[in-house]
Design an enzyme around this catalytic site. Sequence first.
Site, PDB file in Angstrom:
ATOM      1  N   GLY A 128       7.574  39.172 -23.799  1.00 20.82           N
ATOM      2  CA  GLY A 128       6.832  38.265 -24.684  1.00 20.82           C
ATOM      3  C   GLY A 128       7.754  37.227 -25.288  1.00 20.82           C
ATOM      4  CE1 TYR A 129      12.688  37.636 -24.819  1.00 19.56           C
ATOM      5  CE2 TYR A 129      13.880  35.789 -23.867  1.00 19.56           C
ATOM      6  CZ  TYR A 129      13.881  37.058 -24.403  1.00 19.56           C
ATOM      7  OH  TYR A 129      15.070  37.721 -24.526  1.00 19.56           O
ATOM      8  CD  GLU A 245      15.156  36.199 -16.725  1.00 18.24           C
ATOM      9  OE1 GLU A 245      15.363  35.779 -17.876  1.00 18.24           O
ATOM     10  OE2 GLU A 245      14.281  35.761 -15.980  1.00 18.24           O
ATOM     11  CG  ASN A 386      14.567  25.051 -10.184  1.00 16.83           C
ATOM     12  OD1 ASN A 386      14.571  26.128 -10.780  1.00 16.83           O
ATOM     13  ND2 ASN A 386      14.518  24.978  -8.874  1.00 16.83           N
ATOM     14  CD  GLU A 387      12.137  20.207 -13.446  1.00 18.06           C
ATOM     15  OE1 GLU A 387      11.929  21.332 -13.945  1.00 18.06           O
ATOM     16  OE2 GLU A 387      11.565  19.815 -12.412  1.00 18.06           O
TER      17      GLU A 387
HETATM   18  C1  LIG Z   1       4.522  32.568 -12.822  1.00 21.13           C
HETATM   19  C2  LIG Z   1       5.156  32.534 -14.172  1.00 21.13           C
HETATM   20  C3  LIG Z   1       5.549  33.722 -14.769  1.00 21.13           C
HETATM   21  C4  LIG Z   1       6.081  33.715 -16.056  1.00 21.13           C
HETATM   22  N1  LIG Z   1       6.360  34.911 -16.663  1.00 21.13           N
HETATM   23  C5  LIG Z   1       6.776  34.921 -17.952  1.00 21.13           C
HETATM   24  C6  LIG Z   1       6.932  36.144 -18.669  1.00 21.13           C
HETATM   25  O1  LIG Z   1       6.713  37.234 -18.104  1.00 21.13           O
HETATM   26  N2  LIG Z   1       7.282  36.105 -19.957  1.00 21.13           N
HETATM   27  C7  LIG Z   1       7.543  34.933 -20.606  1.00 21.13           C
HETATM   28  O2  LIG Z   1       7.905  34.969 -21.780  1.00 21.13           O
HETATM   29  N3  LIG Z   1       7.400  33.749 -19.972  1.00 21.13           N
HETATM   30  C8  LIG Z   1       7.001  33.717 -18.664  1.00 21.13           C
HETATM   31  N4  LIG Z   1       6.825  32.526 -18.016  1.00 21.13           N
HETATM   32  C9  LIG Z   1       6.994  31.275 -18.770  1.00 21.13           C
HETATM   33  C10 LIG Z   1       8.194  30.448 -18.309  1.00 21.13           C
HETATM   34  O3  LIG Z   1       9.381  30.975 -18.793  1.00 21.13           O
HETATM   35  C11 LIG Z   1       7.934  29.024 -18.804  1.00 21.13           C
HETATM   36  O4  LIG Z   1       6.811  28.536 -18.102  1.00 21.13           O
HETATM   37  C12 LIG Z   1       9.121  28.117 -18.585  1.00 21.13           C
HETATM   38  O5  LIG Z   1      10.180  28.476 -19.392  1.00 21.13           O
HETATM   39  C13 LIG Z   1       8.749  26.631 -18.840  1.00 21.13           C
HETATM   40  O6  LIG Z   1       8.148  26.486 -20.076  1.00 21.13           O
HETATM   41  P1  LIG Z   1       6.760  25.693 -20.219  1.00 21.13           P
HETATM   42  O7  LIG Z   1       5.804  26.280 -19.229  1.00 21.13           O
HETATM   43  O8  LIG Z   1       6.376  25.737 -21.655  1.00 21.13           O
HETATM   44  O9  LIG Z   1       7.068  24.229 -19.755  1.00 21.13           O
HETATM   45  P2  LIG Z   1       7.768  23.082 -20.647  1.00 21.13           P
HETATM   46  O10 LIG Z   1       8.967  23.652 -21.316  1.00 21.13           O
HETATM   47  O11 LIG Z   1       6.724  22.446 -21.484  1.00 21.13           O
HETATM   48  O12 LIG Z   1       8.244  22.086 -19.537  1.00 21.13           O
HETATM   49  C14 LIG Z   1       7.368  21.110 -18.929  1.00 21.13           C
HETATM   50  C15 LIG Z   1       8.184  20.260 -17.994  1.00 21.13           C
HETATM   51  O13 LIG Z   1       9.188  19.537 -18.749  1.00 21.13           O
HETATM   52  C16 LIG Z   1      10.483  19.799 -18.233  1.00 21.13           C
HETATM   53  N5  LIG Z   1      11.461  19.918 -19.321  1.00 21.13           N
HETATM   54  C17 LIG Z   1      11.315  20.580 -20.487  1.00 21.13           C
HETATM   55  N6  LIG Z   1      12.430  20.486 -21.228  1.00 21.13           N
HETATM   56  C18 LIG Z   1      13.317  19.761 -20.516  1.00 21.13           C
HETATM   57  C19 LIG Z   1      14.667  19.330 -20.735  1.00 21.13           C
HETATM   58  N7  LIG Z   1      15.313  19.655 -21.851  1.00 21.13           N
HETATM   59  N8  LIG Z   1      15.267  18.602 -19.763  1.00 21.13           N
HETATM   60  C20 LIG Z   1      14.623  18.279 -18.611  1.00 21.13           C
HETATM   61  N9  LIG Z   1      13.328  18.652 -18.359  1.00 21.13           N
HETATM   62  C21 LIG Z   1      12.701  19.391 -19.284  1.00 21.13           C
HETATM   63  C22 LIG Z   1      10.360  21.141 -17.531  1.00 21.13           C
HETATM   64  O14 LIG Z   1      11.353  21.310 -16.538  1.00 21.13           O
HETATM   65  C23 LIG Z   1       8.960  21.069 -16.949  1.00 21.13           C
HETATM   66  O15 LIG Z   1       8.977  20.371 -15.737  1.00 21.13           O
HETATM   67  C24 LIG Z   1       6.297  32.495 -16.736  1.00 21.13           C
HETATM   68  C25 LIG Z   1       5.928  31.291 -16.107  1.00 21.13           C
HETATM   69  C26 LIG Z   1       5.365  31.307 -14.860  1.00 21.13           C
HETATM   70  C27 LIG Z   1       4.949  29.991 -14.244  1.00 21.13           C
END
Ligand SMILES: Cc1cc2nc3c(=O)[nH]c(=O)nc-3n(C[C@H](O)[C@H](O)[C@H](O)COP(=O)(O)OP(=O)(O)OC[C@H]3O[C@@H](n4cnc5c(N)ncnc54)[C@H](O)[C@@H]3O)c2cc1C
Length: 400
Positions: A128-129, A245, A386-387
């Site tokens: 739950g992050y 991880e 990846n970004e």
């Molecule tokens: C299939 C799947 C499983 C997951 N499982 C878990 C889980 O079990 N538990 C959990 O806690 N989370 C989970 N996640 C969440 C995951 O960790 C987040 O989706 C991820 O960290 C991206 O956060 P966001 O979705 O809020 O996108 P955002 O942070 O809003 O990013 C949106 C876009 O902006 C870009 N961006 C954001 N900040 C920057 C920066 N500083 N520089 C350049 N580009 C940037 C990103 O690369 C992305 O393209 C999961 C996600 C997926 C898709």
Amino acid sequence: MDATFTADDLAFRDEVRAFLKEKLPDHIRRQTEISPSYVSKEDTREWHQIIHRQGWIAPNWPKEHGGTGWTATQRHIWEEEYQAANAPRLSPFGLVMVGPVIYTFGSDAQKQEHLPKILSGERFWCQGYSEPGSGSDLASLKTRAIRDGNEYVVNGSKIWTSHAQHADWIFCLVRTDTTVKKQEGISFLLIDIKSPGLEVRPIISIDGGHYLNEVFFTDVRVPIGNLVGEENKGWTYAKFLLGNERSGIAGVGKSKQKIDKIIDAARQERGNGGATLWDDADFRGRVMAISARLSALEYTNLRMLAKEEAGGKVGPEASILKIDGTEIEQGLNELLVEALGNYAAPYDLDSLRLDANLDLVGPDYGRGAMTEHLLRRAASIYGGTNEVQRDIIAKHVLRL
Ligand SMILES: Cc1cc2nc3c(=O)[nH]c(=O)nc-3n(C[C@H](O)[C@H](O)[C@H](O)COP(=O)(O)OP(=O)(O)OC[C@H]3O[C@@H](n4cnc5c(N)ncnc54)[C@H](O)[C@@H]3O)c2cc1C
């Protein structure tokens, strides 16, 4: 760098291969081959327990907590052979994520309560992050925990919580102080998923499957004994967890196997003139280009391994493994779908189960190809996008 295996390493590899050949149940191997995402919780647990009985369940843990005491090279060999044998991925949330946090920062009571059950596979965890609005910028999370006597009262929500529907416990980052810098007001809580006020709601992903969830907390009462380490120090533990991880993230073994599958498929599929897809120089060239990139990744991985074996520590450069590993995985999934041609179009989720009593529309090797293609689009998002990984390399490796 020395990227050759010693005689002992090769003997270890043979032992691992023999174990995987003998002990991995055929129905689990077949299901993983068809669609790794459709291996059931029961099968995952069965396989977990077989490895546990062998004493190999926690290669990344110290020996005193039930780890194997393997060298970095042995861990690498295990990962590669494991993937190549089509063994299903075990749930990482206990073994790779919260387990090391608990044995490093947890109380004795937490260690006694949780570590044996993580090792035995009796207790499943989820992570739950992330929250709506707090993914890459995780430290901005808002789920609130307020102290009330011997309990915290938790309110808020988490999102993208993988496998929460199968989990017994969830580890959570919560905000315990709103008056300080955002990283300094976060705590790390262990929460029983059956706690009153906690609700898990499914999110159906693009492939039609249910792996993801939202988790809502409404006045969920959590004993203070479930706080890991110190209050407001959760960011330190959260970062420690993310650093762990990376085991197996390059996915070299899995990708090598997929290349073989693509070549097999391309040799079988014939166009109108009777030539196979493998006769097509453009297609062959694209497979070879990814194959070359995979070899480069394998050597990058081995270079990091050699550094670890020499007593060094692999730091932010591990982001290279995540970026290349996931981009290669996605590129290969696309090629397999392309090799399938029209057969990739009919999409029947039921056909992904080994026991499905259905006539398949396409060849057996095509089962699950579209699901993997769709689902693994997310591989470049989860585990840190990846970004963001590129930012890490720019700042902390290249010092730009
Ligand atoms: C299939 C799947 C499983 C997951 N499982 C878990 C889980 O079990 N538990 C959990 O806690 N989370 C989970 N996640 C969440 C995951 O960790 C987040 O989706 C991820 O960290 C991206 O956060 P966001 O979705 O809020 O996108 P955002 O942070 O809003 O990013 C949106 C876009 O902006 C870009 N961006 C954001 N900040 C920057 C920066 N500083 N520089 C350049 N580009 C940037 C990103 O690369 C992305 O393209 C999961 C996600 C997926 C898709």
